[in-house]
Design an enzyme around this catalytic site. Structure first.
Site, short mmCIF file in Angstrom:
data_model
loop_
_atom_site.label_atom_id
_atom_site.label_comp_id
_atom_site.label_asym_id
_atom_site.label_seq_id
_atom_site.Cartn_x
_atom_site.Cartn_y
_atom_site.Cartn_z
N LYS A 142 0.85 -1.20 0.00
CA LYS A 142 0.00 0.00 0.00
C LYS A 142 0.88 1.25 0.00
O LYS A 142 1.48 1.59 1.00
CB LYS A 142 -0.89 0.04 1.25
CG LYS A 142 -1.95 1.13 1.13
CD LYS A 142 -2.53 1.53 2.47
CE LYS A 142 -1.87 2.75 3.05
NZ LYS A 142 -1.89 3.97 2.22
N GLY A 167 6.64 5.61 8.35
CA GLY A 167 5.74 6.76 8.40
C GLY A 167 5.88 7.48 9.72
O GLY A 167 6.95 7.44 10.34
N SER A 168 4.82 8.11 10.15
CA SER A 168 4.91 8.94 11.36
C SER A 168 4.82 8.10 12.63
O SER A 168 4.36 6.96 12.61
CB SER A 168 3.78 9.96 11.34
OG SER A 168 2.55 9.28 11.38
N GLY A 213 2.60 4.76 13.36
CA GLY A 213 3.43 3.58 13.63
C GLY A 213 3.06 2.92 14.96
O GLY A 213 2.93 1.70 15.02
N GLU A 234 9.63 2.06 10.90
CA GLU A 234 10.61 3.15 10.77
C GLU A 234 9.82 4.44 10.83
O GLU A 234 8.91 4.63 10.04
CB GLU A 234 11.37 3.06 9.44
CG GLU A 234 12.38 1.93 9.37
CD GLU A 234 13.49 2.02 10.39
OE1 GLU A 234 13.72 3.12 10.95
OE2 GLU A 234 14.11 0.99 10.67
N CYS A 246 13.15 11.78 6.93
CA CYS A 246 13.17 11.35 8.34
C CYS A 246 14.56 11.55 8.93
O CYS A 246 14.71 11.67 10.14
CB CYS A 246 12.75 9.90 8.43
SG CYS A 246 13.64 8.86 7.27
N GLN A 289 0.78 19.80 4.73
CA GLN A 289 2.16 19.80 5.23
C GLN A 289 2.69 21.24 5.30
O GLN A 289 3.40 21.60 6.25
CB GLN A 289 3.05 18.94 4.33
CG GLN A 289 4.47 18.76 4.83
CD GLN A 289 4.58 18.05 6.18
OE1 GLN A 289 3.98 17.01 6.39
NE2 GLN A 289 5.33 18.63 7.11
N GLU A 307 8.84 16.62 15.50
CA GLU A 307 9.25 16.58 14.10
C GLU A 307 8.37 17.53 13.27
O GLU A 307 7.15 17.45 13.33
CB GLU A 307 9.10 15.15 13.57
CG GLU A 307 9.63 15.00 12.17
CD GLU A 307 9.46 13.58 11.63
OE1 GLU A 307 8.34 13.05 11.71
OE2 GLU A 307 10.43 13.04 11.10
P1 NAD Z 1 1.88 8.62 7.85
O1 NAD Z 1 2.16 7.92 9.14
O2 NAD Z 1 0.79 9.61 7.79
O3 NAD Z 1 1.52 7.54 6.72
C1 NAD Z 1 2.40 6.48 6.39
C2 NAD Z 1 1.59 5.36 5.74
O4 NAD Z 1 0.70 4.80 6.70
C3 NAD Z 1 0.72 5.83 4.58
O5 NAD Z 1 0.74 4.86 3.56
C4 NAD Z 1 -0.65 5.93 5.22
O6 NAD Z 1 -1.71 5.79 4.29
C5 NAD Z 1 -0.61 4.74 6.17
N1 NAD Z 1 -1.59 4.78 7.25
C6 NAD Z 1 -2.16 5.86 7.82
N2 NAD Z 1 -3.03 5.49 8.78
C7 NAD Z 1 -3.01 4.14 8.82
C8 NAD Z 1 -3.69 3.16 9.60
N3 NAD Z 1 -4.56 3.50 10.53
N4 NAD Z 1 -3.43 1.87 9.38
C9 NAD Z 1 -2.53 1.50 8.44
N5 NAD Z 1 -1.85 2.37 7.66
C10 NAD Z 1 -2.08 3.68 7.85
O7 NAD Z 1 3.27 9.23 7.36
P2 NAD Z 1 3.55 10.16 6.07
O8 NAD Z 1 2.96 11.50 6.36
O9 NAD Z 1 3.17 9.46 4.82
O10 NAD Z 1 5.14 10.25 6.09
C11 NAD Z 1 5.85 11.15 6.87
C12 NAD Z 1 6.43 10.48 8.10
O11 NAD Z 1 7.22 9.35 7.70
C13 NAD Z 1 7.37 11.34 8.89
O12 NAD Z 1 7.07 11.25 10.27
C14 NAD Z 1 8.75 10.75 8.62
O13 NAD Z 1 9.71 10.97 9.62
C15 NAD Z 1 8.44 9.32 8.44
N6 NAD Z 1 9.48 8.64 7.68
C16 NAD Z 1 10.34 7.81 8.35
C17 NAD Z 1 11.36 7.16 7.68
C18 NAD Z 1 12.28 6.23 8.41
O14 NAD Z 1 12.84 5.36 7.77
N7 NAD Z 1 12.48 6.37 9.71
C19 NAD Z 1 11.52 7.36 6.32
C20 NAD Z 1 10.64 8.23 5.66
C21 NAD Z 1 9.62 8.86 6.35
#
Ligand code: NAD
Length: 476
Positions: free
Chosen positions: A171, A224-225, A229, A246, A280, A327, A378
């Site tokens: 996804k 993701g965030s 997470g 991550e 990130c 954002q 962040e």
């Molecule tokens: P996000 O957490 O909003 O979304 C990430 C993914 O999770 C998306 O595909 C989203 O659709 C999905 N998602 C959202 N709600 C969900 C749920 N309830 N169940 C399952 N999946 C769900 O993050 P974002 O805004 O897309 O990305 C930005 C964040 O990602 C920042 O916090 C950044 O630090 C982090 N990030 C971390 C790394 C790393 O490797 N540490 C790398 C890149 C980005």
């Protein structure tokens, strides 16, 4: 034409469609993508379960051939994929092509890893018995990715998952379905059998939740965030899934008095603002000792004034737009918070360009303390703050005083201090005289504390997540 989901080897329409908009030019429609619902997600999981019976036992030559060919196809199309990436995410064309190249290299690396799969043979404590330790795939893996690396992050999850014999339900983030779709299309062209990789585009609350609830999914890899997470981890653990997260960062870049000023400024500008600060691993806290502080801040401002913020596809652009309105609102809100907390803000202005987009000049917030929200939360945009410290010891303490622990950097000419920092930084990745962001594709990636959970991604360490170990005792 609406691009569709890919389930069990078929392209499948959805009931709704999402419009992929170019953040550099909101009149530019990148594409339209079908949205999956819970029913389609379930079909994708079933298709992956079914395909697992054969893919888990597939010859390593077949896995090598497919992954290596996918790598070649990505590299051959890196200019086109890089352009698509720039159009949908907003990083510059050079950054987009760089990311596409990295995705190709990752597939070629894991093609090689398929051939290098190995186990161990160990003597038993009992006479006449042999012990073998082997690695096997875990099953059906759900891969959930963010918008900021729309091709590299899917690549560094899909490639090892397939390499070790797992089947995938993928996804991509809602904002960037285009790169995910293109990647799946390439893997089909590379010869991946039906059902081994399934693409379900759609909202986390629909598609993601279904993946987490399904007992037929064995593992979840998420980037993701932090908030998302943590919620995912709870649900995954409750249903017995293996989980890898991550998440965010608040990465420190320490600049000591003895640092080379030009290096410190280049490293900090690159780490804080390139890719519009939407990494990130971005250097969002610049921790600077008092002897170099004023010179450093002045040199940073000079360098920032020279940066060209414009349409990501325009030649000469250093920094593209923020990914979307929400954002941008978040970035502006944090700049305002920093101001109210007593920080002095340089830059951080909304910009208008020839094409209408989400343009923001990079912001440097000075006169901050590490206790301020701007240094604790962040932002995920082109916003960095400076914390003045008296010496190395205080710099190390400030660098580690965070709930995150992804990447940490130090600029210094001192072997003593860089060696001490390498050992005592509470981060998963440490950079000496290099930006906190920008990593190799063949070595482990990941953090500590609130930034990561579970085994590392990438390189040979990816096997820890994508395989399960079997111990076999043999009486010949
Ligand atoms: P996000 O957490 O909003 O979304 C990430 C993914 O999770 C998306 O595909 C989203 O659709 C999905 N998602 C959202 N709600 C969900 C749920 N309830 N169940 C399952 N999946 C769900 O993050 P974002 O805004 O897309 O990305 C930005 C964040 O990602 C920042 O916090 C950044 O630090 C982090 N990030 C971390 C790394 C790393 O490797 N540490 C790398 C890149 C980005």
């Amino acid at each position: 034409m609406v691009q569709q989901n890919y389930i069990g080897g078929e392209w499948v329409a959805g009931k709704t469609v999402t419009r992929d908009i170019n953040p550099s030019d909101i009149k530019d429609l990148v594409g339209e993508y079908a949205q999956a619902d819970a029913t389609l997600t379930e079909q994708a999981i079933d298709a992956a379960r079914d395909a697992f019976k054969t893919w888990s036992l597939s010859p390593i030559q077949q896995r090598f051939d497919i992954l290596d060919k996918a790598g070649d196809l990505i590299l051959a199309r890196k200019a086109e994929l890089g352009k698509l990436l720039s159009r949908e995410e907003g990083k510059t064309l050079a950054e987009g092509i760089g990311e596409a190249t990295r995705a190709g290299q990752i597939f070629k690396f894991f093609g090689g890893e398929a051939l290098r799969m190995s186990g161990e043979k160990i003597a038993s404590t009992r006479p006449g018995i042999e012990v073998e330790i082997t690695r096997e795939p875990i099953g059906v893996v759900a891969l959930i990715t963010p918008w900021n690396f729309p091709i590299a992050i899917p690549a560094w999850k899909i490639a090892p998952a397939l390499c070790y014999g797992n089947c995938v339900v993928f996804k991509p983030a809602d904002l960037v379905p285009g790169c995910g779709w293109a990647l799946v299309d390439i893997l089909i062209e590379a010869g991946l059998p039906k059902g081994v990789l399934n693409l379900v585009m759609g909202r986390g609350s629909v598609v993601g939740e279904k993946m987490l609830a399904s007992p037929k999914v064995d593992a979840v890899s998420f980037t993701g965030s932090v908030a998302t997470g943590r919620a995912i981890a709870q649900k995954a653990v409750a249903s017995g899934k293996k989980v890898q997260l991550e998440m965010g960062g608040k990465n420190p870049m320490v600049v000591l008095d003895d640092a080379d000023l030009a290096t410190a400024v280049n490293v900090s500008v690159n780490g804080a603002f390139f890719s519009t600060g939407q990494r990130c691993t971005a250097s969002s806290r610049l921790v600077v000792t008092s002897g170099i502080h004023d010179k450093f801040v002045e040199a940073m401002k000079e360098k920032m004034k020279a940066l060209k913020i414009d349409n990501a596809l325009k030649p000469g652009t250093d920094i593209g737009p923020v990914v979307d309105q929400s954002q941008l609102d978040q970035d502006m809100n944090y700049i305002e918070i920093a101001r109210k907390e007593g920080g002095k803000v340089f830059g951080g202005e909304r910009l208008n360009r020839e094409t209408e987009g989400f343009y923001l000049s990079p912001a440097l917030v000075t006169e901050t303390t590490n206790a301020m929200r701007i240094n604790r939360e962040e932002v995920f945009g082109p916003v960095a703050s400076v914390v003045r410290v008296k010496d190395y010891d205080e710099a190390l303490a400030v660098a580690n005083d965070t709930e995150f622990g992804l990447s940490a950097g130090i600029c210094t000419a001192s072997l003593k201090h860089s060696s001490h920092f390498k050992r005592h930084s509470q981060a998963g990745m440490v950079m000496v005289n290099l930006p906190t962001a920008g990593v190799d594709y063949h070595v482990p990636f990941g953090g500590r504390k609130g930034s990561s959970y579970g085994p590392r991604e990438q390189g040979r360490y990816a096997a820890e997540f994508y395989t399960t170990v079997k111990t076999v005792y043999i009486q010949p």
